[in-house]
Write a protein that holds these residues in place. Structure first.
Motif, PDB file in Angstrom:
ATOM      1  N   THR A   1       0.845  -1.190   0.000  1.00  0.00           N
ATOM      2  CA  THR A   1       0.000   0.000   0.000  1.00  0.00           C
ATOM      3  C   THR A   1       0.887   1.249   0.000  1.00  0.00           C
ATOM      4  O   THR A   1       2.063   1.202   0.384  1.00  0.00           O
ATOM      5  CB  THR A   1      -0.887   0.033   1.257  1.00  0.00           C
ATOM      6  N   PHE A   2       0.292   2.354  -0.376  1.00  0.00           N
ATOM      7  CA  PHE A   2       0.975   3.656  -0.283  1.00  0.00           C
ATOM      8  C   PHE A   2       1.405   3.872   1.167  1.00  0.00           C
ATOM      9  O   PHE A   2       2.532   4.307   1.431  1.00  0.00           O
ATOM     10  CB  PHE A   2       0.011   4.748  -0.733  1.00  0.00           C
TER      11      PHE A   2
ATOM     12  N   ASP B   1       2.297   1.734   3.467  1.00  0.00           N
ATOM     13  CA  ASP B   1       3.536   1.010   3.768  1.00  0.00           C
ATOM     14  C   ASP B   1       4.730   1.604   3.021  1.00  0.00           C
ATOM     15  O   ASP B   1       5.818   1.750   3.582  1.00  0.00           O
ATOM     16  CB  ASP B   1       3.402  -0.471   3.401  1.00  0.00           C
ATOM     17  N   ALA B   2       4.490   1.944   1.750  1.00  0.00           N
ATOM     18  CA  ALA B   2       5.595   2.406   0.910  1.00  0.00           C
ATOM     19  C   ALA B   2       6.246   3.684   1.451  1.00  0.00           C
ATOM     20  O   ALA B   2       7.442   3.890   1.286  1.00  0.00           O
ATOM     21  CB  ALA B   2       5.115   2.628  -0.527  1.00  0.00           C
ATOM     22  N   VAL B   3       5.466   4.527   2.118  1.00  0.00           N
ATOM     23  CA  VAL B   3       6.036   5.790   2.603  1.00  0.00           C
ATOM     24  C   VAL B   3       6.483   5.723   4.069  1.00  0.00           C
ATOM     25  O   VAL B   3       6.888   6.733   4.643  1.00  0.00           O
ATOM     26  CB  VAL B   3       5.068   6.987   2.410  1.00  0.00           C
ATOM     27  N   GLY B   4       6.400   4.539   4.670  1.00  0.00           N
ATOM     28  CA  GLY B   4       6.928   4.417   6.035  1.00  0.00           C
ATOM     29  C   GLY B   4       5.900   4.158   7.121  1.00  0.00           C
ATOM     30  O   GLY B   4       6.214   4.221   8.317  1.00  0.00           O
ATOM     31  N   GLY B   5       4.649   3.883   6.717  1.00  0.00           N
ATOM     32  CA  GLY B   5       3.635   3.450   7.671  1.00  0.00           C
ATOM     33  C   GLY B   5       3.343   4.437   8.796  1.00  0.00           C
ATOM     34  O   GLY B   5       3.407   5.654   8.604  1.00  0.00           O
ATOM     35  N   ALA B   6       3.031   3.895   9.950  1.00  0.00           N
ATOM     36  CA  ALA B   6       2.554   4.687  11.094  1.00  0.00           C
ATOM     37  C   ALA B   6       3.483   5.852  11.430  1.00  0.00           C
ATOM     38  O   ALA B   6       3.026   6.967  11.708  1.00  0.00           O
ATOM     39  CB  ALA B   6       2.372   3.783  12.315  1.00  0.00           C
ATOM     40  N   GLN B   7       4.786   5.596  11.396  1.00  0.00           N
ATOM     41  CA  GLN B   7       5.743   6.651  11.772  1.00  0.00           C
ATOM     42  C   GLN B   7       5.613   7.880  10.876  1.00  0.00           C
ATOM     43  O   GLN B   7       5.620   9.022  11.355  1.00  0.00           O
ATOM     44  CB  GLN B   7       7.174   6.095  11.693  1.00  0.00           C
ATOM     45  N   THR B   8       5.446   7.651   9.578  1.00  0.00           N
ATOM     46  CA  THR B   8       5.346   8.770   8.638  1.00  0.00           C
ATOM     47  C   THR B   8       4.056   9.572   8.860  1.00  0.00           C
ATOM     48  O   THR B   8       4.081  10.810   8.873  1.00  0.00           O
ATOM     49  CB  THR B   8       5.414   8.240   7.184  1.00  0.00           C
TER      50      THR B   8
ATOM     51  N   GLU C   1      -4.353   7.687   7.525  1.00  0.00           N
ATOM     52  CA  GLU C   1      -3.833   6.311   7.511  1.00  0.00           C
ATOM     53  C   GLU C   1      -4.806   5.396   6.774  1.00  0.00           C
ATOM     54  O   GLU C   1      -4.403   4.570   5.948  1.00  0.00           O
ATOM     55  CB  GLU C   1      -3.628   5.804   8.939  1.00  0.00           C
ATOM     56  N   GLN C   2      -6.076   5.551   7.081  1.00  0.00           N
ATOM     57  CA  GLN C   2      -7.099   4.714   6.453  1.00  0.00           C
ATOM     58  C   GLN C   2      -7.194   5.009   4.957  1.00  0.00           C
ATOM     59  O   GLN C   2      -7.231   4.098   4.137  1.00  0.00           O
ATOM     60  CB  GLN C   2      -8.442   4.971   7.142  1.00  0.00           C
ATOM     61  N   TYR C   3      -7.214   6.300   4.616  1.00  0.00           N
ATOM     62  CA  TYR C   3      -7.343   6.688   3.211  1.00  0.00           C
ATOM     63  C   TYR C   3      -6.235   6.087   2.355  1.00  0.00           C
ATOM     64  O   TYR C   3      -6.468   5.629   1.238  1.00  0.00           O
ATOM     65  CB  TYR C   3      -7.331   8.224   3.069  1.00  0.00           C
ATOM     66  N   TRP C   4      -5.004   6.054   2.913  1.00  0.00           N
ATOM     67  CA  TRP C   4      -3.842   5.596   2.133  1.00  0.00           C
ATOM     68  C   TRP C   4      -3.543   4.103   2.311  1.00  0.00           C
ATOM     69  O   TRP C   4      -2.459   3.646   1.952  1.00  0.00           O
ATOM     70  CB  TRP C   4      -2.615   6.453   2.461  1.00  0.00           C
TER      71      TRP C   4
ATOM     72  N   LEU D   1       9.733   9.848   1.457  1.00  0.00           N
ATOM     73  CA  LEU D   1       8.824  10.325   0.406  1.00  0.00           C
ATOM     74  C   LEU D   1       9.618  10.634  -0.855  1.00  0.00           C
ATOM     75  O   LEU D   1      10.266  11.679  -0.931  1.00  0.00           O
ATOM     76  CB  LEU D   1       8.141  11.625   0.855  1.00  0.00           C
ATOM     77  N   ASP D   2       9.555   9.755  -1.854  1.00  0.00           N
ATOM     78  CA  ASP D   2      10.218  10.092  -3.115  1.00  0.00           C
ATOM     79  C   ASP D   2       9.324  11.077  -3.884  1.00  0.00           C
ATOM     80  O   ASP D   2       8.239  11.429  -3.419  1.00  0.00           O
ATOM     81  CB  ASP D   2      10.555   8.829  -3.927  1.00  0.00           C
ATOM     82  N   ASP D   3       9.788  11.532  -5.038  1.00  0.00           N
ATOM     83  CA  ASP D   3       9.064  12.589  -5.751  1.00  0.00           C
ATOM     84  C   ASP D   3       7.642  12.184  -6.132  1.00  0.00           C
ATOM     85  O   ASP D   3       6.716  12.989  -6.033  1.00  0.00           O
ATOM     86  CB  ASP D   3       9.831  13.001  -7.013  1.00  0.00           C
ATOM     87  N   ASP D   4       7.457  10.922  -6.549  1.00  0.00           N
ATOM     88  CA  ASP D   4       6.121  10.469  -6.952  1.00  0.00           C
ATOM     89  C   ASP D   4       5.174  10.412  -5.754  1.00  0.00           C
ATOM     90  O   ASP D   4       4.006  10.818  -5.853  1.00  0.00           O
ATOM     91  CB  ASP D   4       6.195   9.081  -7.600  1.00  0.00           C
ATOM     92  N   HIS D   5       5.675   9.914  -4.635  1.00  0.00           N
ATOM     93  CA  HIS D   5       4.835   9.851  -3.430  1.00  0.00           C
ATOM     94  C   HIS D   5       4.484  11.261  -2.944  1.00  0.00           C
ATOM     95  O   HIS D   5       3.355  11.534  -2.563  1.00  0.00           O
ATOM     96  CB  HIS D   5       5.559   9.088  -2.321  1.00  0.00           C
TER      97      HIS D   5
END
Ligand code: HEM
Length: 129
Positions: free
Chosen positions: A5-6, A8-15, A54-57, A105-109
């Motif tokens: 999921t997005f 997870d890809a951006v670092g989950g709860a911490q992000t 969190e839910q939305y992503w 967060l890379d540029d696309d994210h």
């Protein structure tokens, strides 16, 4: 299965925790936004935004377990949100997004997050001024 999921890809709860903490640090010292918040304590509002995002992503569905269907436009009806409030909200959110490092967060994210926030903020406007 390779599906990520997005969230997870951006670092989950911490992000999402860092994002919403940083956002509410900005809200707390924003002259336009701070007076709109009915409660002295911004922590509950921070938690609701965090759970919603969190839910939305694609993360945990705690928001709907606790609050039901988001119905965000309806929930914002008590607050007069015109272009000035929308822009103030987005200013705080851009600052928060900028504070998340490029390692998470890379540029696309980043682009996906910014595009979503701009669309969502616009859709919350309920007053012409
Ligand atoms: C709640 C202001 C946009 C998500 C609130 C509250 C205020 C507010 C004053 C009540 C605080 C509380 O929950 O105790 C604004 C303003 C916006 C805006 C001025 C300007 C456009 C957004 C956007 C989102 C959002 C774009 C989502 C991406 C939420 C959520 C809640 C909330 C999830 C809690 C709803 C609930 O479960 O009760 N907002 N908001 N808001 N806002 Fe916003």
């Amino acid at each position: 299965d390779g599906a990520t999921t997005f969230y997870d890809a951006v670092g989950g709860a911490q992000t999402f925790d860092d994002l919403t903490r940083r956002f509410y640090e900005e809200v707390a010292r924003d002259e336009i936004l701070r007076p709109l918040y009915p409660e002295e304590d911004l922590v509950p509002a921070e938690r609701r935004l965090r759970m919603f995002l969190e839910q939305y992503w694609g993360g945990p569905r705690t928001y709907s377990d606790e609050r039901g269907h988001p119905r965000l436009r309806m929930r914002h009806h008590p607050f007069r949100i015109g272009p000035i409030e929308r822009d103030a909200w987005l200013r705080c959110m851009h600052t928060a997004i900028d504070s998340i490092g490029a390692d998470r967060l890379d540029d696309d994210h980043r682009r996906a997050l910014v595009d979503y926030m701009e669309m969502a903020a616009e859709s919350m406007v309920n007053s012409p001024l």
